[in-house]
Design a protein around this motif. Sequence first.
Motif, mmCIF file in Angstrom:
data_model
loop_
_atom_site.group_PDB
_atom_site.id
_atom_site.type_symbol
_atom_site.label_atom_id
_atom_site.label_comp_id
_atom_site.label_asym_id
_atom_site.label_seq_id
_atom_site.Cartn_x
_atom_site.Cartn_y
_atom_site.Cartn_z
ATOM 1 N N SER A 87 -8.992 -7.844 1.397
ATOM 2 C CA SER A 87 -7.610 -7.359 1.380
ATOM 3 C C SER A 87 -7.516 -6.113 2.249
ATOM 4 O O SER A 87 -8.205 -5.114 1.999
ATOM 5 N N HIS A 116 -1.103 -9.548 4.333
ATOM 6 C CA HIS A 116 -0.159 -9.477 3.220
ATOM 7 C C HIS A 116 1.273 -9.266 3.726
ATOM 8 O O HIS A 116 1.546 -8.278 4.419
ATOM 9 N N LEU A 132 4.907 -4.983 -4.552
ATOM 10 C CA LEU A 132 3.463 -4.771 -4.428
ATOM 11 C C LEU A 132 2.656 -5.631 -5.397
ATOM 12 O O LEU A 132 1.473 -5.870 -5.158
ATOM 13 N N TRP A 133 3.276 -6.079 -6.484
ATOM 14 C CA TRP A 133 2.549 -6.935 -7.419
ATOM 15 C C TRP A 133 2.154 -8.268 -6.781
ATOM 16 O O TRP A 133 1.267 -8.962 -7.289
ATOM 17 N N GLU A 134 2.805 -8.619 -5.663
ATOM 18 C CA GLU A 134 2.457 -9.868 -5.003
ATOM 19 C C GLU A 134 1.124 -9.773 -4.251
ATOM 20 O O GLU A 134 0.499 -10.797 -3.962
ATOM 21 N N ARG A 135 0.697 -8.549 -3.931
ATOM 22 C CA ARG A 135 -0.561 -8.424 -3.184
ATOM 23 C C ARG A 135 -1.743 -9.034 -3.957
ATOM 24 O O ARG A 135 -2.474 -9.869 -3.404
ATOM 25 N N PRO A 136 -2.018 -8.634 -5.205
ATOM 26 C CA PRO A 136 -3.113 -9.294 -5.920
ATOM 27 C C PRO A 136 -2.872 -10.785 -6.127
ATOM 28 O O PRO A 136 -3.825 -11.580 -6.090
ATOM 29 N N ASP A 138 -1.466 -12.682 -3.973
ATOM 30 C CA ASP A 138 -1.871 -13.299 -2.708
ATOM 31 C C ASP A 138 -3.349 -13.685 -2.744
ATOM 32 O O ASP A 138 -3.737 -14.775 -2.307
ATOM 33 N N GLY A 165 -11.647 -4.703 -0.834
ATOM 34 C CA GLY A 165 -10.360 -4.210 -0.361
ATOM 35 C C GLY A 165 -10.464 -2.804 0.182
ATOM 36 O O GLY A 165 -11.159 -1.962 -0.392
ATOM 37 N N GLY A 169 -5.668 -2.127 0.090
ATOM 38 C CA GLY A 169 -6.428 -3.278 -0.372
ATOM 39 C C GLY A 169 -7.328 -2.930 -1.531
ATOM 40 O O GLY A 169 -7.652 -3.790 -2.362
ATOM 41 N N THR A 172 -5.144 -3.144 -4.459
ATOM 42 C CA THR A 172 -5.031 -4.569 -4.755
ATOM 43 C C THR A 172 -6.240 -5.058 -5.532
ATOM 44 O O THR A 172 -6.120 -5.798 -6.514
#
Length: 345
Positions: A87, A116, A132-136, A138, A165, A169, A172
């Motif tokens: 990440s 991302h 930002l919750w979508e990063r993990p 992903d 990361g 990252g 993440t």
Amino acid sequence: MNRFFQIATICGSLLASSAAAQDFQTGLAAFEVIDTSINRPLEGFVWYPTTETEGLATHHGNAVWAGIQAIENAAIVEGRFPLVVLSHGMYGNAMNQSWLASSLAQQGYVVAAISHPGTSTWAREADDARQLWERPKDISRVIDHLLSTSSLHASIDPERIFMAGHSLGGFTAMALAGARYDAAGFNGFCAEYPGELVCGIFDNWNVAKTPEDLAEMAADLSDTRIRGIAVFDLGGTQTFSPSSLSQIKTPLLVFGAPENIDGSGLDLNVESRALAAALPKTNVTYLEPAGLAHFDFLGECTPNAIAILKEEEPDDVYVCVDGGAERRALHTMISNAVTDFFANQ
């Protein structure tokens, strides 16, 4: 002792205990993850071990960044290999850690990275950055894809999944390990230290400013399939609740970067050192190598990089300071530490 000799000393000690020789060439392929239930397509690359030799060429390089040697769309070696998902940091991209991905592939790992949406080099949409919750998520989606629909699924050992990361990252990565967003604690921290970088970033991106977004940010975003995580000079430690950090069971290798080049370094006392102190002592290995800077986790810079950046992007020159031989030596040290750590999980 100058920075180069500090790095050389560190590398010498780690090379003595390096996990494995580089037995393979690097195979490289592009991939994408499309999910009809969410408008968030993911694009990136996968690096993997191959014994082919034809077609070796330079990839992921340009006038500023030295590339890696890889064989595009080569056949993967027969067998099952550990998976590592990477990440990138804020406004980085899937190529930022190609140097590490290639090193790991040559030692028998399948490695994947995506850019991302919202927080990558060429995709900075404000609405995506806010989420930002979508990063993990992903990263979990990439794991799902590689274990199921990817052409490499039969070559991946589902019991040996890792991730690493850098910077954002690292934030993440910690969410995937089980760290939970703590709005009250973070707001209190920013009230006391309003100038901290992470406070300004979250404010500018409107992170967790509605009840709905706060619920998403504070949710459990962990992925228990990940057996070990390497965290590279993260930002965002103060966003997590101390109680959630104290209960993390995933083994963690945490790097702090003490070298502050032109003010580009993070405050380790509120980031990497604070993270290591908050984690269970039995689950964390903390390294703070002398001479290591925040942007040493990016690729190696070309001999002309500084001159090009001074001409075209003068505010970004610091990303390539000591970015040649010094960074190459640090990459060897980091790669050895990461492979040794993953091999022991």
